[in-house]
Design a protein around this motif. Structure first.
Motif, mmCIF file in Angstrom:
data_model
loop_
_atom_site.group_PDB
_atom_site.id
_atom_site.type_symbol
_atom_site.label_atom_id
_atom_site.label_comp_id
_atom_site.label_asym_id
_atom_site.label_seq_id
_atom_site.Cartn_x
_atom_site.Cartn_y
_atom_site.Cartn_z
ATOM 1 N N HIS A 14 41.184 43.988 38.627
ATOM 2 C CA HIS A 14 39.963 44.045 37.819
ATOM 3 C C HIS A 14 39.054 42.852 38.119
ATOM 4 C CE1 HIS A 14 41.548 46.820 34.348
ATOM 5 N NE2 HIS A 14 41.723 47.339 35.554
ATOM 6 N N LEU A 15 39.660 41.678 38.224
ATOM 7 C CA LEU A 15 38.879 40.466 38.497
ATOM 8 C C LEU A 15 38.244 40.517 39.882
ATOM 9 C CD1 LEU A 15 41.442 37.953 37.001
ATOM 10 C CD2 LEU A 15 39.143 38.334 36.111
ATOM 11 N N ASP A 16 39.015 40.955 40.865
ATOM 12 C CA ASP A 16 38.514 40.991 42.243
ATOM 13 C C ASP A 16 37.335 41.941 42.397
ATOM 14 O OD1 ASP A 16 40.440 39.174 43.007
ATOM 15 O OD2 ASP A 16 41.803 40.671 43.840
ATOM 16 N N SER A 17 37.295 42.994 41.608
ATOM 17 C CA SER A 17 36.229 43.989 41.746
ATOM 18 C C SER A 17 35.077 43.777 40.766
ATOM 19 C CB SER A 17 36.798 45.406 41.538
ATOM 20 O OG SER A 17 37.264 45.574 40.198
ATOM 21 N N LEU A 18 35.179 42.761 39.908
ATOM 22 C CA LEU A 18 34.176 42.592 38.858
ATOM 23 C C LEU A 18 32.774 42.377 39.410
ATOM 24 C CD1 LEU A 18 33.491 42.318 35.865
ATOM 25 C CD2 LEU A 18 33.969 39.856 36.066
ATOM 26 N N ALA A 19 32.620 41.488 40.391
ATOM 27 C CA ALA A 19 31.291 41.188 40.920
ATOM 28 C C ALA A 19 30.637 42.442 41.499
ATOM 29 C CB ALA A 19 31.380 40.097 41.988
ATOM 30 N N GLU A 20 31.415 43.227 42.228
ATOM 31 C CA GLU A 20 30.871 44.458 42.811
ATOM 32 C C GLU A 20 30.448 45.440 41.725
ATOM 33 O OE1 GLU A 20 32.237 48.172 45.736
ATOM 34 O OE2 GLU A 20 33.546 46.422 45.463
ATOM 35 N N ARG A 21 31.278 45.588 40.697
ATOM 36 C CA ARG A 21 30.958 46.523 39.621
ATOM 37 C C ARG A 21 29.774 46.037 38.789
ATOM 38 N NH1 ARG A 21 35.162 46.979 36.030
ATOM 39 N NH2 ARG A 21 36.368 45.237 36.894
ATOM 40 N N LEU A 22 29.690 44.712 38.606
ATOM 41 C CA LEU A 22 28.529 44.165 37.908
ATOM 42 C C LEU A 22 27.250 44.424 38.702
ATOM 43 C CD1 LEU A 22 29.709 40.702 36.531
ATOM 44 C CD2 LEU A 22 28.566 42.497 35.220
ATOM 45 N N ALA A 58 35.403 33.007 35.210
ATOM 46 C CA ALA A 58 34.341 32.247 35.869
ATOM 47 C C ALA A 58 34.338 32.499 37.375
ATOM 48 C CB ALA A 58 34.511 30.760 35.582
ATOM 49 N N ALA A 59 35.514 32.471 37.985
ATOM 50 C CA ALA A 59 35.612 32.694 39.427
ATOM 51 C C ALA A 59 35.199 34.107 39.797
ATOM 52 C CB ALA A 59 37.044 32.423 39.897
ATOM 53 N N ALA A 60 35.553 35.082 38.954
ATOM 54 C CA ALA A 60 35.202 36.474 39.228
ATOM 55 C C ALA A 60 33.697 36.710 39.129
ATOM 56 C CB ALA A 60 35.942 37.400 38.261
ATOM 57 N N MET A 77 26.477 34.932 40.133
ATOM 58 C CA MET A 77 25.830 33.967 39.248
ATOM 59 C C MET A 77 25.247 32.828 40.070
ATOM 60 S SD MET A 77 27.364 31.871 35.961
ATOM 61 C CE MET A 77 27.599 33.365 35.022
ATOM 62 N N GLY A 78 23.988 32.547 39.844
ATOM 63 C CA GLY A 78 23.322 31.526 40.626
ATOM 64 C C GLY A 78 23.032 30.262 39.843
ATOM 65 N N HIS A 79 22.237 29.396 40.420
ATOM 66 C CA HIS A 79 21.852 28.127 39.816
ATOM 67 C C HIS A 79 21.199 28.373 38.461
ATOM 68 C CE1 HIS A 79 19.933 24.193 39.341
ATOM 69 N NE2 HIS A 79 20.770 23.763 40.277
ATOM 70 N N LEU A 139 36.191 23.175 34.803
ATOM 71 C CA LEU A 139 35.167 24.098 35.299
ATOM 72 C C LEU A 139 33.801 23.423 35.340
ATOM 73 C CD1 LEU A 139 35.962 27.550 33.638
ATOM 74 C CD2 LEU A 139 35.943 27.035 36.086
ATOM 75 N N ALA A 140 33.500 22.638 34.298
ATOM 76 C CA ALA A 140 32.229 21.916 34.278
ATOM 77 C C ALA A 140 32.119 20.995 35.488
ATOM 78 C CB ALA A 140 32.108 21.122 32.978
ATOM 79 N N ARG A 141 33.234 20.350 35.835
ATOM 80 C CA ARG A 141 33.254 19.467 37.005
ATOM 81 C C ARG A 141 32.996 20.224 38.296
ATOM 82 N NH1 ARG A 141 38.949 17.465 39.116
ATOM 83 N NH2 ARG A 141 38.857 19.650 39.797
#
Length: 253
Positions: free
Chosen positions: A70-78, A125-127, A132-134, A169-171
């Motif tokens: 699910h995580l690996d495909s999230l960006a594509e599905r989004l 966050a990684a998924a 997600m950009g600047h 993550l903030a770092r």
């Protein structure tokens, strides 16, 4: 113009219309954002039903944060729903019943709580990172982990790990222009709260301890804080925990 005008947001954890996540989605839409929700398994139908109570019914993507597929495909599905992502709300937590007994909790119980309730912040966050950009913002919901609360036990330990994960993550995401912050809310009568045996102990005392008072049925104050952190109004704030608890965190015992 709303403070989230034109933003594209991913909101997890919408299971009740009384929840913080639901009110974040509602406020976000009212402030001009396009929202996509997530759910999984048997709760998909619940989320899809509750989603119809929002000002505009959003899409609901399947996402189990313990499922790497699910995580690996999230960006594509989004990418099939929005052209980019500006913000993510992490409103995810789970611990087996055994995790609410500190001395008797097994590693199986504890590892599940840590995986779903803490490690998932990094996973989500990684998924989401590829879309997600600047200027992006990740906001998570916590319950103040600086104390050993009654009945919270290993979930309290998981929240401590969650808060530490936010700082790392903030770092690591700061150089990419992505902010990571948490909102520490007082107790709200939600699905998560109902799953914690003895949680009513918080409900009975929180209002009395809070200088501003506290309404366990009102998720709006915490949701507004989340919406503000998802907006551009905190451009130089990251690694932070914003307390929305009526002031209890600042009071002595």
């Amino acid at each position: 113009m709303g403070i989230l005008e034109g933003k594209k947001l991913l909101v997890t954890g919408v299971l009740m219309d009384s929840s913080i996540a639901f009110h974040v989605a509602k406020i976000a839409q009212e402030e001009g954002a396009e929202v996509v929700l997530t759910s999984f398994g048997r709760t998909m139908k619940i989320t899809q039903t509750i989603a119809k109570r929002l000002p505009s019914t959003p899409e609901v993507l399947e996402l189990d944060v313990s499922d790497q597929g699910h995580l690996d495909s999230l960006a594509e599905r989004l990418g099939q729903q929005v052209d980019r992502l500006d913000g993510v709300l992490h409103s995810i937590g789970f611990a087996p019943p055994g995790a609410f007994n500190f001395l008797e909790g097994t590693w199986e119980d504890v590892s599940t709580a840590l995986h779903v309730s803490a490690y998932s912040l990094k996973s989500l966050a990684a998924a989401a990172l590829p879309v997600m950009g600047h200027g992006g913002s990740i906001v998570g919901l916590t319950f103040d982990a600086q104390f050993a609360w009654p009945v919270y036990d290993w979930m309290g330990v998981a929240k401590a790990a969650f808060e530490s994960t936010n700082r790392y993550l903030a770092r690591d995401l700061g150089p990419k222009g992505i902010r990571c912050n948490l909102v520490s809310a007082g107790p709200i009568r939600t699905t998560a709260a109902k799953s914690i045996p003895g949680f009513e102990q918080f409900e009975q005392t929180w209002h009395d301890r809070a200088p501003l008072g506290w309404d366990i049925r009102d998720a709006v104050p915490a949701a507004r804080a989340c919406a503000a952190l998802l907006s551009d109004w905190f451009p130089a704030t990251t690694g932070e925990i914003v307390h929305v608890d009526g002031g209890v965190h600042a009071m002595g015992q």
